[in-house]
Design a protein around this motif. Structure first.
Motif, PDB file in Angstrom:
ATOM      1  N   GLU A 106     -17.045  35.011 -37.768  1.00 52.80           N
ATOM      2  CA  GLU A 106     -16.125  36.083 -38.160  1.00 52.80           C
ATOM      3  C   GLU A 106     -16.172  37.331 -37.459  1.00 52.80           C
ATOM      4  OE1 GLU A 106     -13.388  37.854 -41.487  1.00 52.80           O
ATOM      5  OE2 GLU A 106     -14.137  35.650 -41.025  1.00 52.80           O
ATOM      6  N   VAL A 107     -15.125  37.636 -36.567  1.00 50.57           N
ATOM      7  CA  VAL A 107     -14.960  38.553 -36.053  1.00 50.57           C
ATOM      8  C   VAL A 107     -13.428  39.354 -36.252  1.00 50.57           C
ATOM      9  CG1 VAL A 107     -16.089  37.771 -33.807  1.00 50.57           C
ATOM     10  CG2 VAL A 107     -13.718  37.563 -33.780  1.00 50.57           C
ATOM     11  N   ALA A 108     -13.410  40.530 -35.895  1.00 49.48           N
ATOM     12  CA  ALA A 108     -12.171  41.504 -36.072  1.00 49.48           C
ATOM     13  C   ALA A 108     -11.015  41.090 -35.379  1.00 49.48           C
ATOM     14  CB  ALA A 108     -12.346  42.895 -36.164  1.00 49.48           C
ATOM     15  N   ALA A 109      -9.686  41.215 -35.751  1.00 46.52           N
ATOM     16  CA  ALA A 109      -8.630  40.800 -34.851  1.00 46.52           C
ATOM     17  C   ALA A 109      -8.491  41.430 -33.807  1.00 46.52           C
ATOM     18  CB  ALA A 109      -7.373  40.718 -35.891  1.00 46.52           C
ATOM     19  N   THR A 110      -9.254  42.611 -33.695  1.00 44.56           N
ATOM     20  CA  THR A 110      -9.262  43.652 -32.436  1.00 44.56           C
ATOM     21  C   THR A 110     -10.314  43.445 -31.643  1.00 44.56           C
ATOM     22  OG1 THR A 110     -10.293  45.341 -33.860  1.00 44.56           O
ATOM     23  CG2 THR A 110      -7.765  45.285 -33.480  1.00 44.56           C
ATOM     24  N   ASP A 111     -11.311  42.501 -31.956  1.00 43.49           N
ATOM     25  CA  ASP A 111     -12.503  42.459 -31.145  1.00 43.49           C
ATOM     26  C   ASP A 111     -12.109  41.793 -29.628  1.00 43.49           C
ATOM     27  OD1 ASP A 111     -15.006  41.217 -30.080  1.00 43.49           O
ATOM     28  OD2 ASP A 111     -15.728  41.581 -31.871  1.00 43.49           O
ATOM     29  N   PRO A 112     -12.707  42.586 -28.603  1.00 42.72           N
ATOM     30  CA  PRO A 112     -12.363  42.176 -27.109  1.00 42.72           C
ATOM     31  C   PRO A 112     -12.815  40.738 -27.068  1.00 42.72           C
ATOM     32  CG  PRO A 112     -13.306  44.360 -27.364  1.00 42.72           C
ATOM     33  CD  PRO A 112     -13.630  43.591 -28.722  1.00 42.72           C
ATOM     34  N   VAL A 113     -13.630  39.880 -27.438  1.00 43.89           N
ATOM     35  CA  VAL A 113     -14.046  38.745 -27.054  1.00 43.89           C
ATOM     36  C   VAL A 113     -12.745  37.749 -27.391  1.00 43.89           C
ATOM     37  CG1 VAL A 113     -14.819  37.771 -29.476  1.00 43.89           C
ATOM     38  CG2 VAL A 113     -15.799  37.162 -27.485  1.00 43.89           C
ATOM     39  N   ARG A 114     -11.823  38.240 -27.921  1.00 42.81           N
ATOM     40  CA  ARG A 114     -10.858  37.299 -28.393  1.00 42.81           C
ATOM     41  C   ARG A 114      -9.929  37.103 -27.292  1.00 42.81           C
ATOM     42  NH1 ARG A 114      -7.130  38.047 -33.197  1.00 42.81           N
ATOM     43  NH2 ARG A 114      -6.958  35.729 -32.918  1.00 42.81           N
ATOM     44  N   ALA A 118     -10.098  32.112 -27.409  1.00 41.60           N
ATOM     45  CA  ALA A 118      -9.236  31.913 -28.548  1.00 41.60           C
ATOM     46  C   ALA A 118      -9.764  31.553 -29.761  1.00 41.60           C
ATOM     47  CB  ALA A 118      -7.831  31.279 -28.270  1.00 41.60           C
ATOM     48  N   LEU A 119     -10.888  30.910 -29.776  1.00 43.40           N
ATOM     49  CA  LEU A 119     -11.510  30.291 -30.921  1.00 43.40           C
ATOM     50  C   LEU A 119     -12.335  31.482 -31.805  1.00 43.40           C
ATOM     51  CD1 LEU A 119     -12.902  27.033 -29.709  1.00 43.40           C
ATOM     52  CD2 LEU A 119     -11.282  27.357 -31.276  1.00 43.40           C
ATOM     53  N   TYR A 120     -12.235  32.659 -31.395  1.00 40.37           N
ATOM     54  CA  TYR A 120     -12.909  33.987 -32.215  1.00 40.37           C
ATOM     55  C   TYR A 120     -11.767  34.432 -33.101  1.00 40.37           C
ATOM     56  CZ  TYR A 120     -17.456  33.628 -29.439  1.00 40.37           C
ATOM     57  OH  TYR A 120     -18.504  33.353 -28.747  1.00 40.37           O
ATOM     58  N   GLY A 121     -12.159  35.052 -33.915  1.00 38.68           N
ATOM     59  CA  GLY A 121     -11.147  35.835 -34.792  1.00 38.68           C
ATOM     60  C   GLY A 121     -11.600  35.803 -36.243  1.00 38.68           C
ATOM     61  N   ASN A 171     -23.456  36.765 -30.639  1.00 39.74           N
ATOM     62  CA  ASN A 171     -22.135  36.387 -30.774  1.00 39.74           C
ATOM     63  C   ASN A 171     -21.705  35.237 -30.593  1.00 39.74           C
ATOM     64  OD1 ASN A 171     -19.635  37.380 -31.511  1.00 39.74           O
ATOM     65  ND2 ASN A 171     -19.127  38.234 -29.049  1.00 39.74           N
ATOM     66  N   PRO A 172     -22.271  34.148 -31.451  1.00 38.77           N
ATOM     67  CA  PRO A 172     -22.111  32.886 -31.202  1.00 38.77           C
ATOM     68  C   PRO A 172     -20.627  32.042 -31.506  1.00 38.77           C
ATOM     69  CG  PRO A 172     -23.250  33.053 -33.316  1.00 38.77           C
ATOM     70  CD  PRO A 172     -22.825  34.439 -32.533  1.00 38.77           C
ATOM     71  N   MET A 173     -20.467  30.928 -31.280  1.00 37.65           N
ATOM     72  CA  MET A 173     -19.225  30.153 -32.069  1.00 37.65           C
ATOM     73  C   MET A 173     -19.645  29.187 -33.206  1.00 37.65           C
ATOM     74  SD  MET A 173     -17.362  28.983 -28.292  1.00 37.65           S
ATOM     75  CE  MET A 173     -15.835  28.467 -29.216  1.00 37.65           C
ATOM     76  N   THR A 174     -20.827  29.641 -33.805  1.00 37.09           N
ATOM     77  CA  THR A 174     -21.070  28.956 -34.850  1.00 37.09           C
ATOM     78  C   THR A 174     -20.058  28.916 -35.915  1.00 37.09           C
ATOM     79  OG1 THR A 174     -23.345  29.595 -34.819  1.00 37.09           O
ATOM     80  CG2 THR A 174     -23.023  29.282 -36.916  1.00 37.09           C
ATOM     81  N   ASN A 175     -20.037  27.753 -36.691  1.00 36.39           N
ATOM     82  CA  ASN A 175     -18.696  27.466 -37.707  1.00 36.39           C
ATOM     83  C   ASN A 175     -19.543  26.689 -38.779  1.00 36.39           C
ATOM     84  OD1 ASN A 175     -17.869  24.445 -37.043  1.00 36.39           O
ATOM     85  ND2 ASN A 175     -18.563  25.469 -35.100  1.00 36.39           N
ATOM     86  N   MET A 176     -18.668  26.719 -39.982  1.00 40.07           N
ATOM     87  CA  MET A 176     -18.827  26.051 -41.086  1.00 40.07           C
ATOM     88  C   MET A 176     -17.486  25.166 -41.705  1.00 40.07           C
ATOM     89  SD  MET A 176     -21.387  28.541 -43.645  1.00 40.07           S
ATOM     90  CE  MET A 176     -21.201  27.279 -44.844  1.00 40.07           C
ATOM     91  N   THR A 177     -17.979  24.129 -42.330  1.00 39.16           N
ATOM     92  CA  THR A 177     -16.961  23.440 -42.769  1.00 39.16           C
ATOM     93  C   THR A 177     -17.145  23.020 -44.236  1.00 39.16           C
ATOM     94  OG1 THR A 177     -16.473  22.281 -40.618  1.00 39.16           O
ATOM     95  CG2 THR A 177     -15.122  21.223 -42.670  1.00 39.16           C
ATOM     96  N   LEU A 178     -16.325  23.556 -45.272  1.00 35.67           N
ATOM     97  CA  LEU A 178     -16.384  23.081 -46.391  1.00 35.67           C
ATOM     98  C   LEU A 178     -15.758  21.990 -46.576  1.00 35.67           C
ATOM     99  CD1 LEU A 178     -15.267  26.557 -48.069  1.00 35.67           C
ATOM    100  CD2 LEU A 178     -17.653  26.052 -47.062  1.00 35.67           C
ATOM    101  N   LEU A 179     -16.293  20.753 -47.281  1.00 37.55           N
ATOM    102  CA  LEU A 179     -15.841  19.468 -47.382  1.00 37.55           C
ATOM    103  C   LEU A 179     -15.909  19.193 -48.885  1.00 37.55           C
ATOM    104  CD1 LEU A 179     -18.072  18.254 -44.651  1.00 37.55           C
ATOM    105  CD2 LEU A 179     -15.350  18.240 -44.584  1.00 37.55           C
ATOM    106  N   HIS A 180     -14.751  18.339 -49.152  1.00 38.47           N
ATOM    107  CA  HIS A 180     -14.630  17.779 -50.806  1.00 38.47           C
ATOM    108  C   HIS A 180     -14.416  16.221 -50.401  1.00 38.47           C
ATOM    109  CE1 HIS A 180     -11.734  16.586 -53.987  1.00 38.47           C
ATOM    110  NE2 HIS A 180     -12.996  16.257 -54.175  1.00 38.47           N
TER     111      HIS A 180
END
Length: 324
Positions: A106-114, A118-121, A171-180
């Motif tokens: 999770e990063v802010a829409a205004t974060d310079p890393v974006r 493009a995978l940040y946001g 400031n990683p690209m770590t992610n999660m997937t909720l799954l059903h």
């Protein structure tokens, strides 16, 4: 190794303790032997796990049309993944039998890393479950700390420069997937998730009481992790295998839900910062020959090739898809 060991990692909080070295050695043996382990002593309370599981159920209980309103797009790989939407990355096989909800660091829409990747946001947090953001990000933060501890243990066990792995996760690209996963009939072909290896560095998942996760041993058998209540299943991904020159094993696994019950899970995928180049930090073992990869490019290719009409090309790193 044809079993998945359970290791209490609480001694890792005290490098000066007599149990520290033995704990590190146990982790190394598991990660080089089968690439999976169950861990206890993380400090993550069971209540946090239960809250995320309940939140996951509530998100998938949202009205179907509203879930589609929050669906992932090619431009923003966040939000709802409809049932049967994705096939394996290489385009082979049938679609997997799950619906998901994708969340990224999770990063802010205004974060310079974006502007750099493009995978940040910001994530899409469903308004129908107002507590989702707080509950999931609190759990996420706790697993970030567990990841840091485990990476420190791997640095120690592999005799790497202290901090060389952990620093890649600022400031990683770590992610999660909720799954059903709906239940599969006994005669129903296909998988909840097809056999694959994870392309991240490290995966952490709270075991689901319904079961269904299966791990392939070196002898080719499929076994299920035996993880105690309050523990977590951890596995090595392709990035750590590459960093270690092939010593740590990224192991095939799959999900088949023949329990007759609905299965919910929420794996956490530790991925380095977008500009990190993943390459062997130790001399490669004999027969291990993998090129260095750019973390941001690799991640972008994973998401791109998930779409059924996209294909891997000569610039696409290995994507973990396996064949029966």
């Amino acid at each position: 190794m044809d079993r998945i060991p359970t290791i209490d990692i609480s001694p890792l909080s005290d490098p000066g303790s007599a149990a520290f070295a033995a704990t590190v050695q146990g982790i190394i043996e598991a990660c080089t032997g089968i690439g999976f382990l169950s861990i206890t002593g993380t400090g993550v309370p069971q209540q946090a796990v239960d809250q995320v599981r309940q939140t996951t159920r509530e998100i998938f209980a949202i009205n179907e049309s509203r879930k589609w309103d929050q669906a992932i797009t090619r431009e923003n790989y966040r939000g709802y993944i409809p049932m049967g939407f994705f096939t394996p990355n290489d385009g082979s096989g049938k679609a997997d039998k799950y619906e998901g909800y994708k969340l990224h660091h999770e990063v802010a829409a205004t974060d310079p890393v974006r502007a750099e990747c493009a995978l940040y946001g910001p994530n899409l947090w469903p308004a129908e479950v107002p507590s989702a953001k707080e509950v999931i990000l609190d759990y996420w933060h706790q697993l970030d700390q567990v990841t840091d501890v485990l990476l420190g243990a791997l640095e120690s066990g592999l005799n790497l420069t202290p901090g060389i792995l952990r620093d890649a996760f600022r400031n990683p690209m770590t992610n999660m997937t909720l799954l059903h996963y709906p239940p599969q009939a006994a005669e129903e072909a296909g998988y909840g998730i097809h056999p694959h290896k994870d392309t991240d560095a490290l995966t952490i998942i709270a075991p689901d009481p319904v079961g269904g996760l299966e791990v392939q041993t070196r002898s080719g058998k499929w076994i299920s992790p035996d993880c105690p209540l309050g523990g977590f299943v951890v596995n090595i991904g392709d990035m750590l295998e590459l960093w270690s020159g092939g010593r740590l094993k990224s192991t095939p696994h799959r999900v088949v839900n023949r329990s007759g019950k609905e299965r919910y899970s929420f794996p956490y995928f530790a991925v380095p910062r977008h500009d990190v180049i993943v390459e062997p930090l130790l001399h490669a073992l004999s027969g291990f020959d993998r090129p260095a990869v750019h973390c941001g490019h690799w991640s972008a290719e994973i998401w791109r090739t998930n779409w059924p009409d996209e294909a891997a090309d000569e610039d696409t790193p290995e994507l973990g898809t396996l064949h029966d």
